[in-house]
Scaffold this active site. Sequence first.
Site, short mmCIF file in Angstrom:
data_model
loop_
_atom_site.label_atom_id
_atom_site.label_comp_id
_atom_site.label_asym_id
_atom_site.label_seq_id
_atom_site.Cartn_x
_atom_site.Cartn_y
_atom_site.Cartn_z
N GLU A 266 0.89 -1.06 0.18
CA GLU A 266 0.06 -0.11 -0.04
C GLU A 266 0.90 1.28 -0.05
O GLU A 266 1.51 1.42 1.00
CB GLU A 266 -1.08 -0.12 1.30
CG GLU A 266 -1.75 -1.35 1.44
CD GLU A 266 -2.97 -1.18 0.40
OE1 GLU A 266 -3.15 -0.14 -0.21
OE2 GLU A 266 -3.68 -2.20 0.31
N CYS A 300 -2.16 9.20 2.52
CA CYS A 300 -1.98 8.78 1.08
C CYS A 300 -3.24 8.86 0.03
O CYS A 300 -2.87 9.20 -1.18
CB CYS A 300 -1.60 7.06 1.29
SG CYS A 300 -3.18 6.17 2.06
P1 NAD Z 1 7.97 5.33 5.04
O1 NAD Z 1 7.99 4.34 3.53
O2 NAD Z 1 9.15 6.21 5.13
O3 NAD Z 1 7.97 4.41 6.21
C1 NAD Z 1 6.80 3.45 6.11
C2 NAD Z 1 7.60 2.57 7.04
O4 NAD Z 1 8.54 1.70 6.49
C3 NAD Z 1 7.88 3.11 8.35
O5 NAD Z 1 7.81 1.98 9.44
C4 NAD Z 1 9.37 3.03 8.32
O6 NAD Z 1 10.12 2.89 9.55
C5 NAD Z 1 9.54 1.73 7.34
N1 NAD Z 1 10.99 1.84 6.60
C6 NAD Z 1 11.39 3.21 6.19
N2 NAD Z 1 12.64 2.70 5.40
C7 NAD Z 1 12.71 1.14 5.41
C8 NAD Z 1 13.40 0.38 4.69
N3 NAD Z 1 14.44 0.46 4.05
N4 NAD Z 1 13.07 -1.04 4.92
C9 NAD Z 1 12.17 -1.42 5.74
N5 NAD Z 1 11.35 -0.41 6.38
C10 NAD Z 1 11.60 0.78 6.03
O7 NAD Z 1 6.68 6.24 4.88
P2 NAD Z 1 6.38 7.03 5.85
O8 NAD Z 1 6.69 8.32 5.67
O9 NAD Z 1 6.43 6.65 7.13
O10 NAD Z 1 4.73 7.38 5.26
C11 NAD Z 1 4.39 8.06 4.27
C12 NAD Z 1 4.24 7.29 3.10
O11 NAD Z 1 3.26 6.25 3.39
C13 NAD Z 1 3.32 7.98 2.03
O12 NAD Z 1 4.06 8.00 0.84
C14 NAD Z 1 2.00 7.72 1.80
O13 NAD Z 1 1.28 7.83 0.75
C15 NAD Z 1 2.11 6.23 2.30
N6 NAD Z 1 1.10 5.46 2.68
C16 NAD Z 1 0.22 4.71 2.13
C17 NAD Z 1 -0.93 4.43 2.47
C18 NAD Z 1 -1.76 3.31 1.79
O14 NAD Z 1 -2.58 2.51 2.19
N7 NAD Z 1 -1.54 3.19 0.30
C19 NAD Z 1 -1.44 4.46 3.88
C20 NAD Z 1 -0.41 5.47 4.68
C21 NAD Z 1 0.40 6.13 4.09
#
Ligand code: NAD
Length: 500
Positions: A266, A300
Amino acid sequence: MTTLTTEADVSGEVTLRGHRIRTGLFLDGRWQSRPDGFDVINPSTGAVIARMADGTADDGLAALDSAARAQDGWRHVAPRDRADLFHRAHRILLERADAIVETMTLESGKPVAEARGEFQLSTDFFLWYAEQVAHLHGTYAEGSRGGYRVVTTHQPVGPSLLITPWNFPLLMIARKAGAALGAGCTVVVKSAKETPLTCALFVEALDDAGFPPGVVNLVHTTHSADVSAAVMADPRLRKVSFTGSTGVGSTLLKQAAPGVVNASMELGGDGPFVVLEDADVELAAQQAIVCKFRNAGQACVAANRIIVHEAVAEEFTARFVQLTEALRVGDGFEEGVDVGPIISARQRDGVARLVDQLSSIDSELLTGGAPVDGDGYFFTPTVFRINDRENDVCNQELFAPIATIYTVDSTAEAIRVANDTSYGLAAYVFTRDLSRAIAVSERLESGMVGINRGIMADPAAAFGGVKSSGLGREGGHEAIYEFLEPKYLAITVDESKGLD
Ligand code: NAD
């Protein structure tokens, strides 16, 4: 009043607003402290509110170890017994509503009313899965040339890694864990470092409900990349379900490739919010406010580009700006606050840079555009009218309390602009003509379309995106099958035996 902790609290728990919350990792049915910790910040005040155990790659592997050991037993818990555990956990969550809602507001900054909305949606999701658990069916058919029967059942994929973001701290874990556990998979949850406390309350509720040790494991960490790389490389892991940015999602897909690990993603969005010339303009403006500024724009499915037909552009824009200026920004615990802070100082600086970028192209700043002075990470709700949509900044996920309005001269152009993005999560269309609404919805390249509404998450709906917004669905009848694999049994049948 926020209760602040000043000393390192890696030993076990913290009390916030009278609610006790575990700060350790949860491995194999036990809360465990760690020597290293990290701070959780209240973005409304900049104050440290807790110190969490900081998990390592070894902790990730220990969590997977425990999930792998528990997998066979959990899979064979009878569906009714599994559903009973869900119902018990659901009741416990409801009893702890205040603690969970207030914790969400403390660590994510979202206003209490929004946190309550998220709480209700999350527990509804959990209930949805509870109701599904005992209703998973297979199929039975004759082999196409006779002589045997085709029996299809569904089996849990296996131990699953669930990685959640901070913007919906409860919804994301409830939605993923509900589907995975309901399907009979054991899980390793990796929380977002900004909002680990809500995840801890959720996991504690499951533990108190009686989920067996090892079925649910929780790792907090500031070393996400190391933890997930180690877990992803272990052949015992069979599934990764991730919500977050498209960049991290694609890294995980690459890590999933060597072991052909099942993946649901997602990811980010660039939601077009289309207002056609026959729309109810007042309704569209009000829904655009919710769709854009909920969670301070950090969603998102937020309206990322508001695309308005020229016939109603002036009327819509004037009303939208008026409603934007009426929004109250502040600490989510204050009465009447509509918009909370940005999650961190770093992200707030990023919002200011976006304003600079948008100001540097052919655009007009209609309201807002500046951070709010003070300790919290607040930013004034901002509206731009954009005249030059060819610039790269117009096709990126803003993830901020910044609305951008584009004017088009036909329905066809609205669709072309809406689809001119690599993302495809949520889209919105406002029109009074149902036929047009359906025709436009079918042409929008997105996983979901809100028709005359700006909010659409629902347990009964398959939530998810196309293009670089992701793979797979959460919610609806589909979600549980993301954690199940069909298995076909071919059974020889000697037809003559029925004639003996
Ligand atoms: P992010 O990708 O930075 O982090 C999401 C999660 O991934 C966190 O738990 C983070 O610690 C972890 N993470 C970061 N780097 C990682 C790596 N290299 N390997 C594994 N895990 C890692 O995103 P964010 O800033 O926390 O959230 C915002 C983003 O999430 C936006 O792009 C938003 O659109 C998206 N989002 C999507 C949905 C959906 O349902 N499609 C819902 C909510 C948020």
